[in-house]
Design an enzyme around this catalytic site. Structure first.
Site, PDB file in Angstrom:
ATOM      1  N   ARG A  22     -11.965  49.816  61.432  1.00  0.00           N
ATOM      2  CA  ARG A  22     -13.023  51.139  61.663  1.00  0.00           C
ATOM      3  C   ARG A  22     -12.227  52.180  61.035  1.00  0.00           C
ATOM      4  NH1 ARG A  22     -13.274  52.244  67.516  1.00  0.00           N
ATOM      5  NH2 ARG A  22     -11.252  51.855  67.887  1.00  0.00           N
ATOM      6  N   ASN A  40     -16.281  49.093  67.451  1.00  0.00           N
ATOM      7  CA  ASN A  40     -16.065  47.482  67.978  1.00  0.00           C
ATOM      8  C   ASN A  40     -17.394  47.412  69.007  1.00  0.00           C
ATOM      9  OD1 ASN A  40     -14.019  47.778  66.968  1.00  0.00           O
ATOM     10  ND2 ASN A  40     -12.800  48.822  68.364  1.00  0.00           N
TER      11      ASN A  40
END
Length: 93
Positions: A22, A40
């Site tokens: 990320r 996520n």
């Protein structure tokens, strides 16, 4: 003039959580005129949402997939158009 923008959702599978995926995606976003988020998912995948000019969004997604390919086993992409939903690009929770 339409307020709609090109939208892309991409679900990445593989070893994509706990590896800085990320954070790296957010870094890649700085080089593109896109807004959206990355997060996520409970099932172990990472979801990427991006919106903006179609070519810019598609190039961004390709760059993420290219830079992080060593972690990605599979990716599912869905595109469409709709009203802009984001300002900036961030990690969502």
């Amino acid at each position: 003039m339409s307020d709609n923008v090109f939208q892309l959702n991409c679900w990445f599978e593989g070893r994509v959580q706990g590896v800085g995926f990320r954070y790296q995606t957010t870094g890649v976003a700085k080089g593109f005129e896109v807004t959206g988020w990355v997060k996520n998912l409970a099932d172990g995948r990472v979801q990427l949402y991006a919106e903006g000019e179609e070519s810019e969004v598609l190039d961004f997604q390709k760059e993420v997939a290219s830079e992080l390919e060593c972690y990605i086993r599979d990716a599912e992409v869905k595109t469409g158009t709709g009203p802009r939903a984001c300002r900036g690009f961030s990690i969502a929770h």
